[in-house]
Write a protein that holds these residues in place. Structure first.
Motif, mmCIF file in Angstrom:
data_model
loop_
_atom_site.group_PDB
_atom_site.id
_atom_site.type_symbol
_atom_site.label_atom_id
_atom_site.label_comp_id
_atom_site.label_asym_id
_atom_site.label_seq_id
_atom_site.Cartn_x
_atom_site.Cartn_y
_atom_site.Cartn_z
ATOM 1 N N SER A 163 0.410 23.286 30.766
ATOM 2 C CA SER A 163 1.387 22.258 31.139
ATOM 3 C C SER A 163 2.806 22.823 31.130
ATOM 4 C CB SER A 163 1.274 21.078 30.178
ATOM 5 O OG SER A 163 2.235 20.103 30.474
ATOM 6 N N ASP A 164 3.147 23.617 30.115
ATOM 7 C CA ASP A 164 4.474 24.224 30.035
ATOM 8 C C ASP A 164 4.725 25.150 31.224
ATOM 9 O OD1 ASP A 164 4.855 22.910 27.631
ATOM 10 O OD2 ASP A 164 4.490 24.688 26.390
ATOM 11 N N LEU A 217 5.269 23.079 34.362
ATOM 12 C CA LEU A 217 6.594 22.465 34.320
ATOM 13 C C LEU A 217 7.660 23.477 34.721
ATOM 14 C CD1 LEU A 217 8.390 20.045 33.621
ATOM 15 C CD2 LEU A 217 8.440 20.886 31.272
#
Length: 129
Positions: free
Chosen positions: A71-72, A75
């Protein structure tokens, strides 16, 4: 376009290599064929949630930790200017945040390749005197 399977594969490979383990060791522990694990790490195959959980367990990681890293990375890629929109010419962009480095190569108007690398966690060594 960012492929989720590629980002997941990069995260798994980084964990495995950070532990100095071979594909064979992890594939045996996760009860998955070596070739299939290799394809997952290279982003060529989509791992089912059950298989992904088994690989994470074999790596001594929680599924939530690995998905958090993914997810990081996504992003960071989404925040790079013009990464997820069509372009006219080939481009190559790199972004870094903390231990994550994301490289995006725009190969055609609708095709981009994302490659993420993550520095392995530093192990603290304590020497007794």
């Amino acid at each position: 376009m960012v492929l989720l399977r590629r980002v997941i594969g990069d995260a798994l490979r980084a964990r495995r290599q950070g532990q100095h383990r071979t594909l064979r060791e992890v594939s045996t522990a996760a009860n998955v064929s070596l070739g299939y694990l290799s394809e997952i790490e290279r982003g060529q195959k989509e791992a089912s949630s059950e298989l992904l959980a088994a690989i994470c367990e074999a790596l001594g990681a929680r599924l939530s930790e690995v998905l958090g890293e993914v997810s990081d990375t996504l992003l960071l890629a989404e925040e790079m200017e013009n990464v997820l929109v069509p372009v006219e010419e080939k481009q190559h962009k790199v972004a870094r945040e903390g231990d994550v480095s994301v490289s995006v190569r725009q190969e055609s108007p609708l095709k981009a390749t994302l490659h993420a690398t993550r520095k392995p966690p530093q192990r603290e060594v304590v020497y007794a005197a």
